[in-house]
Design a protein around this motif. Structure first.
Motif, PDB file in Angstrom:
ATOM      1  N   GLY A 130      22.027  25.083  37.161  1.00 54.02           N
ATOM      2  CA  GLY A 130      21.370  26.133  36.391  1.00 54.02           C
ATOM      3  C   GLY A 130      22.066  27.580  36.725  1.00 54.02           C
ATOM      4  O   GLY A 130      21.640  28.542  36.312  1.00 54.02           O
ATOM      5  N   VAL A 131      22.871  27.405  37.854  1.00 55.25           N
ATOM      6  CA  VAL A 131      23.437  28.679  38.253  1.00 55.25           C
ATOM      7  C   VAL A 131      24.759  29.045  37.314  1.00 55.25           C
ATOM      8  O   VAL A 131      25.442  28.182  37.407  1.00 55.25           O
ATOM      9  CB  VAL A 131      23.673  28.349  39.857  1.00 55.25           C
ATOM     10  CG1 VAL A 131      24.634  29.850  40.264  1.00 55.25           C
ATOM     11  CG2 VAL A 131      22.420  28.302  40.599  1.00 55.25           C
ATOM     12  N   LYS A 132      24.942  30.128  37.030  1.00 59.08           N
ATOM     13  CA  LYS A 132      25.875  30.689  36.022  1.00 59.08           C
ATOM     14  C   LYS A 132      26.655  31.695  36.770  1.00 59.08           C
ATOM     15  O   LYS A 132      25.856  32.589  37.527  1.00 59.08           O
ATOM     16  CB  LYS A 132      25.437  30.862  34.724  1.00 59.08           C
ATOM     17  CG  LYS A 132      24.801  29.702  34.185  1.00 59.08           C
ATOM     18  CD  LYS A 132      24.002  30.202  32.788  1.00 59.08           C
ATOM     19  CE  LYS A 132      22.758  30.707  33.087  1.00 59.08           C
ATOM     20  NZ  LYS A 132      21.690  29.805  33.732  1.00 59.08           N
ATOM     21  N   LEU A 133      28.021  31.921  36.511  1.00 60.94           N
ATOM     22  CA  LEU A 133      28.750  32.921  37.046  1.00 60.94           C
ATOM     23  C   LEU A 133      29.203  33.844  35.989  1.00 60.94           C
ATOM     24  O   LEU A 133      29.958  33.442  34.856  1.00 60.94           O
ATOM     25  CB  LEU A 133      29.856  32.537  38.049  1.00 60.94           C
ATOM     26  CG  LEU A 133      29.525  31.629  39.105  1.00 60.94           C
ATOM     27  CD1 LEU A 133      30.566  30.932  39.787  1.00 60.94           C
ATOM     28  CD2 LEU A 133      28.558  32.218  40.086  1.00 60.94           C
ATOM     29  N   LEU A 134      29.196  35.197  36.293  1.00 63.29           N
ATOM     30  CA  LEU A 134      29.795  36.163  35.416  1.00 63.29           C
ATOM     31  C   LEU A 134      30.891  37.027  36.075  1.00 63.29           C
ATOM     32  O   LEU A 134      30.402  37.705  37.048  1.00 63.29           O
ATOM     33  CB  LEU A 134      28.561  36.997  34.617  1.00 63.29           C
ATOM     34  CG  LEU A 134      29.332  38.329  33.828  1.00 63.29           C
ATOM     35  CD1 LEU A 134      30.204  37.806  32.440  1.00 63.29           C
ATOM     36  CD2 LEU A 134      28.135  39.239  33.412  1.00 63.29           C
ATOM     37  N   LEU A 135      32.214  36.782  35.813  1.00 61.04           N
ATOM     38  CA  LEU A 135      33.291  37.507  36.533  1.00 61.04           C
ATOM     39  C   LEU A 135      33.604  38.640  36.004  1.00 61.04           C
ATOM     40  O   LEU A 135      33.822  38.699  34.681  1.00 61.04           O
ATOM     41  CB  LEU A 135      34.357  36.249  36.584  1.00 61.04           C
ATOM     42  CG  LEU A 135      33.950  34.745  37.178  1.00 61.04           C
ATOM     43  CD1 LEU A 135      35.285  34.198  37.404  1.00 61.04           C
ATOM     44  CD2 LEU A 135      33.174  35.069  38.602  1.00 61.04           C
ATOM     45  N   HIS A 136      34.088  39.611  36.611  1.00 58.32           N
ATOM     46  CA  HIS A 136      34.626  40.959  36.597  1.00 58.32           C
ATOM     47  C   HIS A 136      35.995  40.871  37.044  1.00 58.32           C
ATOM     48  O   HIS A 136      36.104  40.754  38.352  1.00 58.32           O
ATOM     49  CB  HIS A 136      33.877  41.978  36.569  1.00 58.32           C
ATOM     50  CG  HIS A 136      32.470  42.083  35.859  1.00 58.32           C
ATOM     51  ND1 HIS A 136      31.534  43.045  36.118  1.00 58.32           N
ATOM     52  CD2 HIS A 136      32.223  41.362  34.984  1.00 58.32           C
ATOM     53  CE1 HIS A 136      30.670  43.038  35.331  1.00 58.32           C
ATOM     54  NE2 HIS A 136      30.946  41.984  34.573  1.00 58.32           N
ATOM     55  N   THR A 137      37.042  41.581  36.608  1.00 58.62           N
ATOM     56  CA  THR A 137      38.210  41.964  37.389  1.00 58.62           C
ATOM     57  C   THR A 137      38.067  42.775  38.395  1.00 58.62           C
ATOM     58  O   THR A 137      37.310  43.871  38.105  1.00 58.62           O
ATOM     59  CB  THR A 137      39.247  42.189  36.443  1.00 58.62           C
ATOM     60  OG1 THR A 137      39.378  41.352  35.559  1.00 58.62           O
ATOM     61  CG2 THR A 137      40.559  42.523  37.232  1.00 58.62           C
ATOM     62  N   VAL A 138      38.230  42.479  39.756  1.00 62.23           N
ATOM     63  CA  VAL A 138      37.801  43.372  40.835  1.00 62.23           C
ATOM     64  C   VAL A 138      38.846  44.661  40.507  1.00 62.23           C
ATOM     65  O   VAL A 138      39.865  44.576  40.516  1.00 62.23           O
ATOM     66  CB  VAL A 138      37.848  42.963  42.101  1.00 62.23           C
ATOM     67  CG1 VAL A 138      39.367  42.442  42.514  1.00 62.23           C
ATOM     68  CG2 VAL A 138      37.037  43.575  43.348  1.00 62.23           C
ATOM     69  N   ASP A 139      38.034  45.753  41.058  1.00 62.50           N
ATOM     70  CA  ASP A 139      38.723  47.065  40.984  1.00 62.50           C
ATOM     71  C   ASP A 139      38.397  47.643  42.360  1.00 62.50           C
ATOM     72  O   ASP A 139      37.410  48.078  42.765  1.00 62.50           O
ATOM     73  CB  ASP A 139      38.356  48.204  39.926  1.00 62.50           C
ATOM     74  CG  ASP A 139      39.041  49.451  40.045  1.00 62.50           C
ATOM     75  OD1 ASP A 139      39.588  49.778  41.133  1.00 62.50           O
ATOM     76  OD2 ASP A 139      39.018  49.870  38.904  1.00 62.50           O
ATOM     77  N   ARG A 140      39.387  47.542  43.193  1.00 65.66           N
ATOM     78  CA  ARG A 140      39.144  48.090  44.650  1.00 65.66           C
ATOM     79  C   ARG A 140      38.518  49.709  44.847  1.00 65.66           C
ATOM     80  O   ARG A 140      38.222  49.909  45.780  1.00 65.66           O
ATOM     81  CB  ARG A 140      40.353  48.050  45.593  1.00 65.66           C
ATOM     82  CG  ARG A 140      40.565  46.543  45.977  1.00 65.66           C
ATOM     83  CD  ARG A 140      41.764  46.424  46.986  1.00 65.66           C
ATOM     84  NE  ARG A 140      43.140  46.435  46.096  1.00 65.66           N
ATOM     85  CZ  ARG A 140      44.151  46.430  46.611  1.00 65.66           C
ATOM     86  NH1 ARG A 140      44.433  46.395  47.886  1.00 65.66           N
ATOM     87  NH2 ARG A 140      45.413  46.404  46.122  1.00 65.66           N
ATOM     88  N   ASN A 141      39.008  50.299  43.708  1.00 67.78           N
ATOM     89  CA  ASN A 141      38.531  51.724  43.575  1.00 67.78           C
ATOM     90  C   ASN A 141      37.040  51.990  43.139  1.00 67.78           C
ATOM     91  O   ASN A 141      36.536  52.911  43.355  1.00 67.78           O
ATOM     92  CB  ASN A 141      39.431  52.642  42.694  1.00 67.78           C
ATOM     93  CG  ASN A 141      40.882  52.659  43.200  1.00 67.78           C
ATOM     94  OD1 ASN A 141      41.102  52.778  44.405  1.00 67.78           O
ATOM     95  ND2 ASN A 141      41.807  52.438  42.371  1.00 67.78           N
TER      96      ASN A 141
END
Length: 316
Positions: A130-141
């Motif tokens: 039941g655990v789901k992941l939503l990924l964003h492109t990381v922005d170090r700034n």
């Protein structure tokens, strides 16, 4: 509804606890015992409540204290408000990954995504479906702002910055390797410095700059390279390398993974390049949240296991 902070600041919210006890018990003595204060303190609280609400609230009758219509109208909203406050201030509930239905948002570069997501998703499907992941492109700034706003639960990548309310945990150290199609570039490992600067390069940059750590290292010895392509996506690089006479320099684990998967060659870079640390970063308010702590521990365990499996595996 707009909150009147000035009005609320004048109100002792403990009085609402006392009012709930009074209306439930309909006795000053029993209400005092219910919340653990003296009878005189409860009598004082009732006097303050009558002033606050401009109503007697409780009056004496033949069968004891009787709530006024105003008090009866207050009972349900006050109990609802107290229940919400209790829910907000209660410690986080225990987390059971096997039954949890939750979505975590991660800021992660595709270089780490390629290596981590296959083993993490496989683990979740078996142990926490039941655990789901939503990924964003990381922005170090932006990562610190994303963590502060709650847009991202956890960042993974190369992070040196952070404030006192951010936590950081190093997952592993990374060195660099070159990756190329030996048949197309006409060289074998280990690659020489002359061949390294002669062959056109691919550069991955998350900050839209055609300048990287390799260029800094080459500048120190008076050399330059030609960059044929700059892209923010690591995952496109092996497909270009496989079909074009170019070279890419990337983190060693990723280079070995691509080389093994696509029949490419890896080689140590012929220049000194600094190691980098791959870290997790999160807001300190999530430090002791059971679900968040479980996710971080799971990633650490899987990453360490994967690192051990890949040590010494440098095909080509």
């Amino acid at each position: 509804m707009r909150i009147d902070h000035v009005h609320l600041s004048r109100l002792d919210l403990n009085l609402l606890v006392a009012l709930d006890a009074l209306l439930t018990e309909r006795s000053v003595t029993r209400a005092a015992a219910r919340i653990g204060i003296s009878q005189s303190a409860m009598s004082h609280a009732l006097a303050r409540l009558r002033t606050t609400f401009s109503d007697e609230l409780l009056t004496r009758g033949p069968e004891g204290m009787r709530p006024t219509p105003r008090a009866l109208a207050l009972l349900a909203p006050i109990q609802e408000a107290l229940a919400q406050i209790q829910q907000i201030t209660a410690p986080p509930a225990a987390f059971d990954p096997a039954t949890a239905d939750i979505t975590f948002t991660l800021g992660i570069p595709d270089s780490t995504e390629v290596l981590l997501m296959p083993i993490l998703i496989a683990h979740l499907q078996t142990n926490a479906p039941g655990v789901k992941l939503l990924l964003h492109t990381v922005d170090r700034n932006r990562i610190l702002d994303d963590l502060d706003s709650g847009r991202v639960d956890l960042g993974i990548g190369v992070f040196e910055q952070g404030q006192t309310h951010h936590k950081r945990r190093i997952l592993n150290k990374e060195s660099y390797l070159c990756i190329f199609n030996a048949d197309l570039v006409g060289v074998t490992a280990p690659i020489s410095l002359d061949d390294y600067v002669r062959i056109p390069h691919l550069l991955t940059s998350l900050v839209e700059s055609a300048h990287g750590v390799v260029d800094d290292a080459l500048a120190k010895i008076g050399r330059k390279r030609v960059i044929a392509l700059t892209s923010p996506r690591f995952s496109v690089m092996p497909f270009v390398v496989r079909q074009a006479p170019v070279i890419a320099t990337m983190h060693s684990r990723l280079a070995r993974f691509f080389a093994e998967s696509m029949g490419l060659t890896v080689s140590p870079a012929p220049i000194a390049l600094p190691d980098v640390s791959i870290s997790m970063i999160w807001h300190s308010s999530n430090d002791d949240v059971p679900s968040q702590r479980w996710l971080r521990d799971t990633i650490i365990t899987l990453r360490q296991s994967d690192s051990r499996l890949r040590i010494g595996r440098a095909p080509g």
